[in-house]
Design a protein around this motif. Sequence first.
Motif, short mmCIF file in Angstrom:
data_model
loop_
_atom_site.label_atom_id
_atom_site.label_comp_id
_atom_site.label_asym_id
_atom_site.label_seq_id
_atom_site.Cartn_x
_atom_site.Cartn_y
_atom_site.Cartn_z
N VAL A 185 -1.87 5.52 7.82
CA VAL A 185 -2.28 5.91 6.59
C VAL A 185 -2.60 3.82 6.79
O VAL A 185 -3.61 3.11 5.70
N PHE A 186 -1.18 3.57 7.07
CA PHE A 186 -0.90 2.32 7.45
C PHE A 186 -2.44 1.30 8.17
O PHE A 186 -2.42 0.41 8.01
N ALA A 187 -1.87 1.71 9.45
CA ALA A 187 -2.99 1.44 10.65
C ALA A 187 -4.59 1.13 9.52
O ALA A 187 -5.52 0.51 9.27
N GLU A 188 -4.38 1.91 8.91
CA GLU A 188 -6.13 2.36 8.25
C GLU A 188 -6.47 1.01 7.15
O GLU A 188 -7.32 0.67 7.09
N ALA A 189 -5.21 0.90 5.99
CA ALA A 189 -5.19 -0.28 5.40
C ALA A 189 -5.08 -1.27 5.88
O ALA A 189 -5.88 -1.99 4.57
N LEU A 190 -4.34 -1.90 7.08
CA LEU A 190 -4.37 -2.71 7.70
C LEU A 190 -5.89 -3.19 8.20
O LEU A 190 -5.91 -4.05 8.19
N ILE A 223 1.08 -0.99 -0.14
CA ILE A 223 -0.26 -0.21 0.63
C ILE A 223 1.17 1.52 -0.19
O ILE A 223 1.59 1.04 1.16
N ASP A 224 0.39 2.27 -0.56
CA ASP A 224 1.52 3.43 -0.97
C ASP A 224 1.18 4.27 0.43
O ASP A 224 -0.44 4.84 -0.04
N THR A 225 1.36 4.45 1.34
CA THR A 225 1.28 5.24 2.26
C THR A 225 1.88 6.67 2.01
O THR A 225 1.30 7.55 3.62
N GLY A 226 2.16 7.44 1.15
CA GLY A 226 2.62 8.39 0.82
C GLY A 226 4.46 9.03 0.30
O GLY A 226 4.68 9.67 0.34
N LEU A 227 4.78 7.55 -0.19
CA LEU A 227 6.11 7.81 -0.93
C LEU A 227 5.63 8.27 -1.79
O LEU A 227 6.40 8.67 -2.72
N SER A 228 4.79 8.03 -2.63
CA SER A 228 3.81 8.22 -4.01
C SER A 228 4.66 7.33 -4.96
O SER A 228 5.61 8.20 -6.59
N ARG A 229 5.39 5.98 -4.51
CA ARG A 229 6.34 5.73 -5.64
C ARG A 229 5.56 4.34 -5.81
O ARG A 229 4.43 4.58 -6.61
N GLY A 230 6.57 3.12 -5.16
CA GLY A 230 5.14 1.28 -6.07
C GLY A 230 4.10 1.05 -4.93
O GLY A 230 4.35 2.01 -3.40
N GLY A 231 3.49 0.56 -4.96
CA GLY A 231 2.06 -0.05 -4.14
C GLY A 231 0.53 0.90 -4.87
O GLY A 231 0.59 1.81 -5.04
N SER A 232 -0.23 -0.41 -3.86
CA SER A 232 -1.49 0.15 -4.18
C SER A 232 -1.65 1.68 -3.76
O SER A 232 -1.85 1.85 -3.12
N SER A 233 -2.52 2.77 -4.75
CA SER A 233 -3.13 3.61 -4.07
C SER A 233 -4.50 3.71 -3.19
O SER A 233 -4.90 2.54 -2.99
N PHE A 234 -4.01 4.25 -1.93
CA PHE A 234 -5.24 4.09 -0.80
C PHE A 234 -7.24 4.15 -1.57
O PHE A 234 -8.31 3.28 -0.89
N ALA A 235 -6.99 5.10 -2.69
CA ALA A 235 -8.50 4.52 -3.39
C ALA A 235 -8.75 3.50 -4.21
O ALA A 235 -9.68 2.84 -4.08
N GLU A 236 -7.87 2.95 -4.35
CA GLU A 236 -7.62 1.87 -5.07
C GLU A 236 -7.25 0.22 -3.86
O GLU A 236 -8.12 -0.85 -4.06
N TRP A 237 -7.26 0.49 -2.39
CA TRP A 237 -6.87 -0.18 -2.18
C TRP A 237 -8.19 -1.25 -1.02
O TRP A 237 -7.77 -2.16 -1.31
N THR A 238 -9.32 -0.84 -1.05
CA THR A 238 -10.90 -1.87 -0.71
C THR A 238 -10.88 -2.84 -1.92
O THR A 238 -11.26 -3.79 -1.71
N ASN A 239 -10.60 -2.14 -3.06
CA ASN A 239 -11.05 -2.78 -4.16
C ASN A 239 -9.99 -4.10 -4.36
O ASN A 239 -9.91 -5.19 -4.65
N MET A 240 -8.46 -3.75 -4.00
CA MET A 240 -7.53 -4.46 -4.37
C MET A 240 -7.36 -5.60 -3.16
O MET A 240 -7.30 -6.86 -3.11
N VAL A 241 -7.87 -5.26 -2.00
CA VAL A 241 -8.01 -6.16 -0.87
C VAL A 241 -9.12 -7.35 -1.08
O VAL A 241 -9.00 -8.42 -0.90
N ASP A 279 -11.00 -6.53 7.57
CA ASP A 279 -12.48 -6.30 7.34
C ASP A 279 -12.44 -6.98 6.13
O ASP A 279 -13.75 -7.77 5.68
N ALA A 280 -11.68 -7.48 5.28
CA ALA A 280 -12.00 -8.56 4.07
C ALA A 280 -12.17 -9.34 4.33
O ALA A 280 -12.22 -10.09 3.54
N GLY A 281 -10.87 -9.42 5.14
CA GLY A 281 -11.61 -10.98 5.61
C GLY A 281 -9.32 -11.53 5.59
O GLY A 281 -9.09 -13.03 5.55
N LEU A 282 -8.98 -10.52 5.17
CA LEU A 282 -7.59 -11.29 4.98
C LEU A 282 -6.29 -10.86 6.01
O LEU A 282 -7.19 -10.19 6.81
N ARG A 283 -5.52 -11.80 6.83
CA ARG A 283 -4.44 -12.70 7.91
C ARG A 283 -3.52 -12.47 7.76
O ARG A 283 -3.11 -13.59 7.35
#
Length: 359
Positions: free
Chosen positions: A158-163, A102-120, A168-172
């Motif tokens: 942001v990382f805590a929110e992404a986790l 997850i891209d938490t603010g480096l704006s480099r590699g990783g899913s954008s926060f906007a796409e994160w819900t769909n990603m997980v 919530d999506a069921g990932l462990r």
Amino acid sequence: MRTPLMAVVKADGYGHGLVEAGRAAREGGAEWLGVASADEALALRAAGDTGRLLAWLIMPSEPAEELIAADIDVTAYTIADLEKFAAAGDALGSIPRVQLKIDTGLSRGGSSFAEWTNMVARARILEAEGAIRVTGIWSHFASSEDPDDPANESQEKVFAEALAIAADAGLRPEVRHLANSAGALLRPGARFDLVRVGIATYGIDPAPGVGGSPWPELGLVPAMTVRAELAMVKQIEAGAGVSYNHTWVAEEPTTVGVVPAGYAEGIQRSAGNRAEVWVDGARRPVRGTVCMDQVVIDLGSDEVEPGSEVVLWGTGADGEPTAQDWAEASGTIAYEVVTRIGGRMKRRHVDTEQEGADR
């Protein structure tokens, strides 16, 4: 409580040797190794490494089957990555181990926060289908070497929110990791289940100049020493210009020496007239422009013989310059100094725990 460690050995082990750095890290207790590219990961496997290994920069054009067959954890930035890894696993009849970034603010590699819900959500579906196994969720700090930068707190949030969204999506996942070298040392709350230690693995301070840092207690000792042989010694007169474009002119008669290493070996050209080397028990300034194959140093009035050892940088224990000294002289960071070194240099690895070993 001890946090497991991932030793990052990308970029040829930060200039120290990919395979050798990986072996040393395993011997030192690193549970994980981390690399950027597929080639690096496969080279480690070819050299006999069998432990947990994460690669995080897999090109869209690169097939994933070889990585998955080699039991390497791969990183997905997008849903397209997830589908690619799942398809590769299906072709092999195996379940790929995938980590989500997850891209938490480096704006480099990783899913954008906007796409994160769909990603997980997609990752969870694929996992439920047995197409992949999500082994980790991670991100990377932008400014962890500066403990006062508000970006650190923001990224942790942001990382805590992404986790939470992933949970919530069921990932462990097995591991959640955010901290690099400086983050691991300066931000204990960011250690989570794993820390990725890069430059500090090689004994180099990841946050130079930070007041009250714990580095002395950690005993960080630079692993790399760069040596050369003094090729020539000669006297020059006052008014003599040295090296290309005569960026340094002798104000008085002096003795100069020629060191056979230049920017073809990764010596920073910007270090001309600013860096120092260690010869015959003293620091000697670099004079003039760094050339492709050599640099010129000022020996003053000392009598130094051709063939004498030159230490460009080392541990600093005897007073010699360090990679950090060269970084400051070059207007860069020690990471660049050590990873650039190479060219015609010959690398020799020494086990410093052996009695009488010389770095």
